[in-house]
Design a protein around this motif. Structure first.
Motif, PDB file in Angstrom:
ATOM      1  N   ASP A 109       0.816  -1.212   0.000  1.00  0.00           N
ATOM      2  CA  ASP A 109       0.000   0.000   0.000  1.00  0.00           C
ATOM      3  C   ASP A 109       0.849   1.261   0.000  1.00  0.00           C
ATOM      4  O   ASP A 109       0.512   2.240  -0.664  1.00  0.00           O
ATOM      5  N   SER A 110       1.943   1.251   0.747  1.00  0.00           N
ATOM      6  CA  SER A 110       2.786   2.450   0.816  1.00  0.00           C
ATOM      7  C   SER A 110       3.400   2.766  -0.544  1.00  0.00           C
ATOM      8  O   SER A 110       3.509   3.925  -0.933  1.00  0.00           O
ATOM      9  N   LEU A 111       3.798   1.751  -1.299  1.00  0.00           N
ATOM     10  CA  LEU A 111       4.364   1.962  -2.630  1.00  0.00           C
ATOM     11  C   LEU A 111       3.282   2.451  -3.588  1.00  0.00           C
ATOM     12  O   LEU A 111       3.525   3.346  -4.409  1.00  0.00           O
ATOM     13  N   ALA A 112       2.075   1.918  -3.461  1.00  0.00           N
ATOM     14  CA  ALA A 112       0.963   2.358  -4.305  1.00  0.00           C
ATOM     15  C   ALA A 112       0.598   3.811  -4.016  1.00  0.00           C
ATOM     16  O   ALA A 112       0.292   4.569  -4.937  1.00  0.00           O
ATOM     17  N   ARG A 113       0.650   4.218  -2.747  1.00  0.00           N
ATOM     18  CA  ARG A 113       0.354   5.619  -2.412  1.00  0.00           C
ATOM     19  C   ARG A 113       1.436   6.551  -2.944  1.00  0.00           C
ATOM     20  O   ARG A 113       1.145   7.667  -3.362  1.00  0.00           O
ATOM     21  N   LEU A 114       2.669   6.089  -2.948  1.00  0.00           N
ATOM     22  CA  LEU A 114       3.780   6.918  -3.419  1.00  0.00           C
ATOM     23  C   LEU A 114       3.760   7.087  -4.943  1.00  0.00           C
ATOM     24  O   LEU A 114       3.864   8.204  -5.447  1.00  0.00           O
ATOM     25  N   LEU A 115       3.600   5.994  -5.673  1.00  0.00           N
ATOM     26  CA  LEU A 115       3.713   6.030  -7.126  1.00  0.00           C
ATOM     27  C   LEU A 115       2.380   6.001  -7.863  1.00  0.00           C
ATOM     28  O   LEU A 115       2.319   6.322  -9.046  1.00  0.00           O
ATOM     29  N   GLY A 116       1.335   5.587  -7.189  1.00  0.00           N
ATOM     30  CA  GLY A 116       0.070   5.293  -7.851  1.00  0.00           C
ATOM     31  C   GLY A 116       0.007   3.786  -8.055  1.00  0.00           C
ATOM     32  O   GLY A 116       1.028   3.141  -8.284  1.00  0.00           O
ATOM     33  N   ARG A 117      -1.183   3.205  -7.956  1.00  0.00           N
ATOM     34  CA  ARG A 117      -1.320   1.747  -7.995  1.00  0.00           C
ATOM     35  C   ARG A 117      -0.801   1.150  -9.304  1.00  0.00           C
ATOM     36  O   ARG A 117      -0.093   0.148  -9.298  1.00  0.00           O
ATOM     37  N   SER A 118      -1.109   1.758 -10.437  1.00  0.00           N
ATOM     38  CA  SER A 118      -0.684   1.203 -11.728  1.00  0.00           C
ATOM     39  C   SER A 118       0.828   1.244 -11.894  1.00  0.00           C
ATOM     40  O   SER A 118       1.448   0.257 -12.311  1.00  0.00           O
ATOM     41  N   ARG A 119       1.446   2.378 -11.577  1.00  0.00           N
ATOM     42  CA  ARG A 119       2.909   2.471 -11.698  1.00  0.00           C
ATOM     43  C   ARG A 119       3.608   1.533 -10.732  1.00  0.00           C
ATOM     44  O   ARG A 119       4.622   0.932 -11.062  1.00  0.00           O
TER      45      ARG A 119
END
Length: 165
Positions: free
Chosen positions: A65-75
Motif C-alpha cells: 500500500d505504501s508503494l501504491a500511495r507513493l507512485l500510484g497503484r498502476s505504476r
C-alpha cells in the motif's frame, strides 16, 4: 487441446470438419493471451496459437500500500513486474493494462530514474535501477509492506549492467 486415439489431436470441441494435416505445415505460436486458438490457410498451412507460461502464469504480485500511495497503484504494479528485464508487451499481458498506458507509465518511471532500458532484437526491455531496488526493498520491509515480495531480488541478469545514473 488434447490427444485423441491413434495420435489424432483435437484442438477444440467445436463441430468443425476435421482436417488431415499430415505432410502439411504446422506452426506453433506462443502469444500473450489468455486462451489459444487455431488458424489455417487451406489447403496446406495450419497454426496453433497458445498462451505463454512462466512469469505470466505465476500468482499475482501484491503491491504494498505504501508503494501504491507513493507512485500510484498502476505504476507500482508495473515497477514490481520489472524486477527482471521484461518488454512493454510482456508487461501489458502480465498486468492486463493497455499497451499505450503501460508505455506512458514506463516513460514516467524511466524519467524518475527507477528503470533502465535496452533494446533486444525487436523489443525494448525494462528493468530496475539500483534506486528502484532500494525503494521496493524498503517498501516491502517497512510498515505496511509485504514480507513475501517474490520479485525483490539482488541478482541481475548477465549483460544488463548497473544503473549509470
Amino acid at each position: 487441446m488434447r490427444q485423441l486415439g491413434g495420435g489424432e489431436p483435437q484442438v477444440n470441441e467445436r463441430p468443425h470438419r476435421p482436417h488431415d494435416i499430415r505432410g502439411r505445415d504446422l506452426i506453433f505460436v506462443a502469444a500473450h493471451c489468455r486462451t489459444g486458438w487455431v488458424s489455417w490457410r487451406l489447403p496446406d498451412r495450419f497454426g496453433i496459437v497458445y498462451p505463454v507460461t512462466g512469469i505470466f502464469a505465476s500468482a499475482a504480485v501484491t503491491t504494498p500500500d505504501s508503494l501504491a500511495r507513493l507512485l500510484g497503484r498502476s505504476r507500482a504494479r508495473l515497477l514490481l513486474h520489472t524486477a527482471e528485464p521484461v518488454s512493454t508487451s510482456g508487461l501489458a499481458a502480465a498486468t492486463d493494462m493497455p499497451l499505450g498506458t503501460v508505455g506512458s507509465h514506463l516513460r514516467i518511471l524511466l524519467d524518475a530514474g527507477l528503470l533502465q532500458r535496452r533494446r533486444s532484437g525487436r523489443e525494448v526491455l525494462y528493468w530496475w535501477t539500483d534506486s528502484a531496488h532500494a525503494l521496493v526493498s524498503a517498501q516491502a520491509e517497512g510498515p505496511g509492506g509485504v514480507s513475501d515480495l517474490r520479485l525483490v531480488r539482488g541478482s541481475r541478469w548477465p549483460g544488463y549492467g548497473r544503473s549509470r545514473r
